[in-house]
Write a protein that holds these residues in place. Sequence first.
Motif, PDB file in Angstrom:
ATOM      1  N   GLN A 178     -89.486  15.097 -11.087  1.00 37.53           N
ATOM      2  CA  GLN A 178     -88.021  14.859 -10.692  1.00 37.53           C
ATOM      3  C   GLN A 178     -87.970  15.005  -9.292  1.00 37.53           C
ATOM      4  O   GLN A 178     -88.386  16.090  -9.013  1.00 37.53           O
ATOM      5  CB  GLN A 178     -86.949  15.194 -11.811  1.00 37.53           C
ATOM      6  N   GLN A 179     -87.227  14.063  -8.803  1.00 35.66           N
ATOM      7  CA  GLN A 179     -86.807  14.435  -7.262  1.00 35.66           C
ATOM      8  C   GLN A 179     -85.914  15.948  -7.207  1.00 35.66           C
ATOM      9  O   GLN A 179     -86.323  16.487  -6.254  1.00 35.66           O
ATOM     10  CB  GLN A 179     -86.131  13.289  -6.553  1.00 35.66           C
ATOM     11  N   ARG A 231     -82.855  18.522 -17.723  1.00 38.18           N
ATOM     12  CA  ARG A 231     -83.185  17.331 -17.900  1.00 38.18           C
ATOM     13  C   ARG A 231     -84.330  17.216 -18.881  1.00 38.18           C
ATOM     14  O   ARG A 231     -85.197  18.240 -18.809  1.00 38.18           O
ATOM     15  CB  ARG A 231     -83.694  16.620 -16.458  1.00 38.18           C
ATOM     16  N   LEU A 273     -81.708  13.342 -11.218  1.00 39.54           N
ATOM     17  CA  LEU A 273     -81.368  12.033 -11.514  1.00 39.54           C
ATOM     18  C   LEU A 273     -81.839  11.553 -12.872  1.00 39.54           C
ATOM     19  O   LEU A 273     -82.967  12.044 -13.466  1.00 39.54           O
ATOM     20  CB  LEU A 273     -81.999  11.068 -10.503  1.00 39.54           C
ATOM     21  N   THR A 320     -83.728   9.033 -13.426  1.00 37.83           N
ATOM     22  CA  THR A 320     -84.782   8.181 -13.127  1.00 37.83           C
ATOM     23  C   THR A 320     -85.600   7.810 -14.372  1.00 37.83           C
ATOM     24  O   THR A 320     -86.044   8.427 -15.460  1.00 37.83           O
ATOM     25  CB  THR A 320     -85.892   8.844 -12.186  1.00 37.83           C
ATOM     26  N   PHE A 370     -89.195   6.390 -15.565  1.00 43.27           N
ATOM     27  CA  PHE A 370     -90.547   6.072 -14.977  1.00 43.27           C
ATOM     28  C   PHE A 370     -91.300   5.139 -15.797  1.00 43.27           C
ATOM     29  O   PHE A 370     -91.463   5.138 -16.910  1.00 43.27           O
ATOM     30  CB  PHE A 370     -91.239   7.695 -14.974  1.00 43.27           C
ATOM     31  N   TRP A 375     -94.132   2.863 -11.338  1.00 42.23           N
ATOM     32  CA  TRP A 375     -93.096   2.794 -10.665  1.00 42.23           C
ATOM     33  C   TRP A 375     -91.900   3.635 -11.187  1.00 42.23           C
ATOM     34  O   TRP A 375     -92.182   4.146 -12.241  1.00 42.23           O
ATOM     35  CB  TRP A 375     -92.456   1.381 -10.435  1.00 42.23           C
ATOM     36  N   SER A 376     -90.938   3.946 -10.394  1.00 41.52           N
ATOM     37  CA  SER A 376     -89.753   4.757 -10.878  1.00 41.52           C
ATOM     38  C   SER A 376     -88.633   3.989 -10.383  1.00 41.52           C
ATOM     39  O   SER A 376     -88.443   3.246  -9.409  1.00 41.52           O
ATOM     40  CB  SER A 376     -89.911   6.057 -10.477  1.00 41.52           C
ATOM     41  N   PHE A 377     -87.479   4.011 -10.992  1.00 44.72           N
ATOM     42  CA  PHE A 377     -86.219   3.715 -10.679  1.00 44.72           C
ATOM     43  C   PHE A 377     -85.123   4.283 -11.254  1.00 44.72           C
ATOM     44  O   PHE A 377     -84.901   4.783 -12.278  1.00 44.72           O
ATOM     45  CB  PHE A 377     -86.168   2.224 -11.619  1.00 44.72           C
ATOM     46  N   ASP A 378     -84.280   4.423 -10.411  1.00 42.47           N
ATOM     47  CA  ASP A 378     -82.949   5.395 -10.350  1.00 42.47           C
ATOM     48  C   ASP A 378     -81.776   4.328 -10.842  1.00 42.47           C
ATOM     49  O   ASP A 378     -81.327   3.337  -9.899  1.00 42.47           O
ATOM     50  CB  ASP A 378     -82.558   5.898  -9.134  1.00 42.47           C
ATOM     51  N   ARG A 403     -77.206   4.721  -4.732  1.00 43.74           N
ATOM     52  CA  ARG A 403     -77.029   5.822  -4.175  1.00 43.74           C
ATOM     53  C   ARG A 403     -76.351   5.538  -2.632  1.00 43.74           C
ATOM     54  O   ARG A 403     -75.894   6.454  -2.091  1.00 43.74           O
ATOM     55  CB  ARG A 403     -78.216   6.999  -3.951  1.00 43.74           C
TER      56      ARG A 403
END
Length: 178
Positions: free
Chosen positions: A105-106, A115, A144, A146, A148, A159-162, A166
């Motif tokens: 995670q970011q 999380r 977040l 997110t 994955f 890929w990943s998607f939030d 933002r």
Amino acid sequence: TQNTPTLVAGSLMICTPFNRLIALDPATGKERWVFDAEIDLSHKLPFQYNCRGVTAWENTDADPYTACQHRIFMGTNDERLFALDAKTGKRCAEFGSNGEISVIQQRPQQFAGERKLVSAPVVVNGIVAVGSFVMDNLRSDAPLGTVFAFDAASGKELWSFDPIPRDGSNPAYASWQD
């Protein structure tokens, strides 16, 4: 437990709150195999351990007599994704690193369990996607949520998607400001 048992490759699959996956004979209830993810047990809140389910995928490109041709995917409370052979419960060595991926995670967690991956992953067209649970209402800079996606055969991140816009460059951002 709070999970949905899943019938896969002739076994009833049940995951425990501590990410043990148990394969049962659906007719007798006899245990066929058990996989223990050996998760981090340092969560601050003990009720935060759970597993809502697993998902299955059949690799139609693989030889039907090879290991891991039929796989089970399970996310964990400590943010890992496992790929296991549905017949034996052994790790699928060619997926990630010996059958597991650490989902990075970011934003870092402030405590274990803030999380986690508790819902059943989803597999579509050879892509396994995992969402996440994030403790809410604790801090504005929480990790977040997110989503994955990984190649179901190799574990390579695709890929990943939030899901939350933002910044103003995202057309959906304005609707979040109302």
